[in-house]
Enzyme design. Structure first.
Site, PDB file in Angstrom:
ATOM      1  N   ASP A  13       0.812  -1.226   0.000  1.00 50.81           N
ATOM      2  CA  ASP A  13       0.000   0.000   0.000  1.00 50.81           C
ATOM      3  C   ASP A  13       0.839   1.267   0.000  1.00 50.81           C
ATOM      4  OD1 ASP A  13      -2.180  -1.769   0.259  1.00 50.81           O
ATOM      5  OD2 ASP A  13      -1.957  -1.767   2.434  1.00 50.81           O
ATOM      6  N   HIS A  43      -4.893  -1.860  -5.391  1.00 52.04           N
ATOM      7  CA  HIS A  43      -4.259  -0.595  -5.769  1.00 52.04           C
ATOM      8  C   HIS A  43      -5.344   0.436  -5.975  1.00 52.04           C
ATOM      9  CE1 HIS A  43      -0.448  -2.555  -6.639  1.00 52.04           C
ATOM     10  NE2 HIS A  43      -1.055  -3.400  -7.451  1.00 52.04           N
ATOM     11  N   ARG A 138       1.188 -29.335  -5.990  1.00 51.26           N
ATOM     12  CA  ARG A 138       0.890 -29.757  -7.365  1.00 51.26           C
ATOM     13  C   ARG A 138      -0.498 -30.371  -7.557  1.00 51.26           C
ATOM     14  NH1 ARG A 138       6.523 -31.911  -6.641  1.00 51.26           N
ATOM     15  NH2 ARG A 138       5.819 -31.233  -4.603  1.00 51.26           N
ATOM     16  N   THR A 322       2.841  13.876  -4.463  1.00 55.46           N
ATOM     17  CA  THR A 322       2.408  14.947  -3.568  1.00 55.46           C
ATOM     18  C   THR A 322       0.896  14.931  -3.305  1.00 55.46           C
ATOM     19  OG1 THR A 322       2.205  16.456  -5.442  1.00 55.46           O
ATOM     20  CG2 THR A 322       4.326  16.439  -4.309  1.00 55.46           C
TER      21      THR A 322
HETATM   22  P1  GTP Z   1      -0.708  -2.809  -2.848  1.00 56.14           P
HETATM   23  O1  GTP Z   1      -0.380  -3.533  -4.064  1.00 56.14           O
HETATM   24  O2  GTP Z   1      -1.938  -3.309  -2.147  1.00 56.14           O
HETATM   25  O3  GTP Z   1       0.416  -2.752  -1.894  1.00 56.14           O
HETATM   26  O4  GTP Z   1      -1.237  -1.264  -3.176  1.00 56.14           O
HETATM   27  P2  GTP Z   1      -0.675   0.152  -3.593  1.00 56.14           P
HETATM   28  O5  GTP Z   1       0.783   0.239  -3.308  1.00 56.14           O
HETATM   29  O6  GTP Z   1      -1.081   0.469  -4.989  1.00 56.14           O
HETATM   30  O7  GTP Z   1      -1.376   1.199  -2.589  1.00 56.14           O
HETATM   31  P3  GTP Z   1      -2.926   1.472  -2.233  1.00 56.14           P
HETATM   32  O8  GTP Z   1      -3.596   2.021  -3.430  1.00 56.14           O
HETATM   33  O9  GTP Z   1      -3.538   0.292  -1.590  1.00 56.14           O
HETATM   34  O10 GTP Z   1      -2.774   2.598  -1.079  1.00 56.14           O
HETATM   35  C1  GTP Z   1      -2.157   3.834  -1.281  1.00 56.14           C
HETATM   36  C2  GTP Z   1      -3.130   4.964  -0.873  1.00 56.14           C
HETATM   37  O11 GTP Z   1      -2.427   6.192  -0.858  1.00 56.14           O
HETATM   38  C3  GTP Z   1      -4.258   5.147  -1.866  1.00 56.14           C
HETATM   39  O12 GTP Z   1      -5.414   5.544  -1.185  1.00 56.14           O
HETATM   40  C4  GTP Z   1      -3.739   6.283  -2.776  1.00 56.14           C
HETATM   41  O13 GTP Z   1      -4.786   6.992  -3.412  1.00 56.14           O
HETATM   42  C5  GTP Z   1      -3.007   7.129  -1.777  1.00 56.14           C
HETATM   43  N1  GTP Z   1      -1.864   7.904  -2.292  1.00 56.14           N
HETATM   44  C6  GTP Z   1      -0.939   7.565  -3.237  1.00 56.14           C
HETATM   45  N2  GTP Z   1      -0.009   8.529  -3.362  1.00 56.14           N
HETATM   46  C7  GTP Z   1      -0.342   9.498  -2.463  1.00 56.14           C
HETATM   47  C8  GTP Z   1       0.246  10.758  -2.095  1.00 56.14           C
HETATM   48  O14 GTP Z   1       1.285  11.175  -2.599  1.00 56.14           O
HETATM   49  N3  GTP Z   1      -0.385  11.489  -1.124  1.00 56.14           N
HETATM   50  C9  GTP Z   1      -1.528  11.053  -0.524  1.00 56.14           C
HETATM   51  N4  GTP Z   1      -2.085  11.839   0.404  1.00 56.14           N
HETATM   52  N5  GTP Z   1      -2.107   9.870  -0.827  1.00 56.14           N
HETATM   53  C10 GTP Z   1      -1.519   9.113  -1.783  1.00 56.14           C
HETATM   54  P1  IMP Z   2      -2.451 -12.754   2.619  1.00 57.24           P
HETATM   55  O1  IMP Z   2      -1.516 -12.279   1.564  1.00 57.24           O
HETATM   56  O2  IMP Z   2      -3.897 -12.485   2.308  1.00 57.24           O
HETATM   57  O3  IMP Z   2      -2.199 -14.201   2.975  1.00 57.24           O
HETATM   58  O4  IMP Z   2      -2.157 -11.911   3.949  1.00 57.24           O
HETATM   59  C1  IMP Z   2      -0.938 -12.031   4.676  1.00 57.24           C
HETATM   60  C2  IMP Z   2      -0.490 -10.667   5.203  1.00 57.24           C
HETATM   61  O5  IMP Z   2      -0.112  -9.835   4.123  1.00 57.24           O
HETATM   62  C3  IMP Z   2      -1.590  -9.890   5.959  1.00 57.24           C
HETATM   63  O6  IMP Z   2      -0.975  -9.142   6.988  1.00 57.24           O
HETATM   64  C4  IMP Z   2      -2.145  -8.938   4.893  1.00 57.24           C
HETATM   65  O7  IMP Z   2      -2.718  -7.801   5.476  1.00 57.24           O
HETATM   66  C5  IMP Z   2      -0.877  -8.615   4.122  1.00 57.24           C
HETATM   67  N1  IMP Z   2      -1.114  -8.235   2.703  1.00 57.24           N
HETATM   68  C6  IMP Z   2      -1.318  -9.067   1.650  1.00 57.24           C
HETATM   69  N2  IMP Z   2      -1.464  -8.363   0.509  1.00 57.24           N
HETATM   70  C7  IMP Z   2      -1.325  -7.066   0.840  1.00 57.24           C
HETATM   71  C8  IMP Z   2      -1.343  -5.844   0.078  1.00 57.24           C
HETATM   72  O8  IMP Z   2      -1.501  -5.812  -1.140  1.00 57.24           O
HETATM   73  N3  IMP Z   2      -1.168  -4.695   0.772  1.00 57.24           N
HETATM   74  C9  IMP Z   2      -0.955  -4.698   2.120  1.00 57.24           C
HETATM   75  N4  IMP Z   2      -0.930  -5.797   2.877  1.00 57.24           N
HETATM   76  C10 IMP Z   2      -1.121  -6.982   2.240  1.00 57.24           C
HETATM   77 MG    MG Z   3      -2.976  -1.792  -1.564  1.00 57.29          MG
END
Ligand code: GTP
Ligand code: IMP
Ligand code: MG
Length: 337
Positions: A13, A43, A138, A322
């Protein structure tokens, strides 16, 4: 020709989706292909006030001219995938590797009901752990065996290597983050696979010698969902004072929030072979910098933070986010010789 990998340097995230969509629009890759675990990822991409949540497809879908792929390393939940393809309107330009393993309903049920997984590890309940276990045993089904997926099936590794041979640009997007890697994270509070750059290359069938750049995305204030150690975690009150509150895209769980962790930043950069650092949420360091698009618009507080982060990472920080929107971005790559 170039091949770039993007991965997360914290606990997932980090805002990888946002950085991928920016880099895709700027670098114009012919193919964007996803690695990582599966639909446990979520995402968020915000384009002109419209918010997309993506779990199976590459976040790079917002860049219309790229073909989209999902590499063999990724677990496919056919229901989630087909729903997303329709919702995002990407039928005709998305393809999946014939060897991807399938998540069955029984995997999801097990993930949600097994107390070791759901209570101790705090998984996302999307069936990924049990499905990866069956893959190793497998006994899992592969994507080519699922009739509903037949029109999307291809050999992703062959497509990507052929594209590179033809001088095209390929972008490999990772999911999750360094701290929840099965190999390098705080076991057992981790996901069911490695999450580093080498794994993303393997997930897509690209040899290590073909990778040109590795972008590692860090969050100015890292977050963690689920259980497990978080050495720099702050209290909810502190987070509120900083104006930060986040919820998971997949599970809706409130994310734990922490301070920048220099040690983790450096270790993640080392194992990923980071060539370019990216930092998101710089607007949380100083709200005055929200939406800035040039380095010169940043305050001293932000510049100091970035220069310290650059020392910690040991690679240049060339991508600075930002705000959540696609154009709230500073890209210094062109300024660097
Ligand atoms: P995973 O593959 O689950 O790890 O996700 P991710 O890395 O794509 O991130 P995700 O979208 O789950 O969470 C990032 C959050 O931060 C989202 O709500 C975005 O909209 C927000 N975000 C991204 N860049 C910025 C930033 O520069 N500033 C702020 N305030 N929010 C941001
Ligand atoms: P699982 O991948 O669902 O087995 O979860 C194992 C751990 O990884 C837990 O703590 C989840 O919250 C974390 N996790 C899995 N995928 C993500 C992701 O995309 N963003 C943040 N945490 C994740
Ligand atoms: Mg995410």
């Amino acid at each position: 020709m170039s091949c770039t990998i993007l991965v997360g340097g914290n606990f997932g995230d980090e805002g990888k989706g946002k950085i991928v969509s920016h880099v895709a629009h700027t670098d114009k890759p012919q193919i964007i292909s996803r690695g990582g675990v599966g639909p446990n990822a979520g995402h968020t991409i915000v384009v002109k006030d419209k918010k997309f949540g993506v779990r199976m497809c590459p976040s790079g879908f917002v860049y219309q001219d790229a073909r989209l792929m999902i590499g063999t390393g990724v677990l496919i939940d056919p229901t989630v995938l087909l729903h997303e393809i329709e919702e995002l309107g990407i039928d005709g330009r998305i393809f999946i590797d014939k060897r991807c393993s399938i998540i069955e309903q029984e995997h999801i049920t097990e993930d949600k009901s097994n107390s070791h997984l759901s209570k101790k590890v705090g998984t996302t309940g999307t069936g990924c752990g049990p499905a990866n276990r069956d893959r190793a045993m497998r006994t899992a089904r592969q994507a080519w065996e699922v009739p509903e997926l037949s029109k999307y099936i291809t050999d992703v590794a062959l497509e990507l290597n052929t594209a590179l041979d033809a001088g095209e640009n390929v972008f490999l997007e990772g999911t999750q983050g360094f701290g929840i890697s099965l190999y390098y994270g705080n076991y057992p509070f981790v996901t069911s696979k490695d999450t580093c750059a080498a794994q993303m290359a393997a997930d897509n069938g690209i040899g290590p010698t073909r990778i040109d750049d590795v972008i590692v995305v860090y969050k100015a204030f890292p977050t963690r969902v689920g259980s497990g150690p978080f050495p720099t975690e702050m209290s909810r009150e502190e987070a509120q004072k900083l104006g930060i509150q986040e919820f998971g895209t997949v599970t809706g769980r409130e994310r734990r929030i922490g301070y920048w962790d220099p040690e983790m930043a450096r270790y993640a950069a080392m194992i990923n072979g980071c060539t370019i650092g990216a930092i998101t949420g710089i607007d949380h360091v100083d709200p005055d910098c929200f939406g800035a698009t040039r380095y010169s618009q940043l305050s001293k507080k932000c510049k100091d933070f970035l220069s310290q982060a650059e020392d910690d990472i040991g690679a240049p920080v060339l991508l600075i986010s930002t705000g959540p929107e696609l154009d709230q971005m500073i890209d210094l790559r062109a300024d660097t010789p």
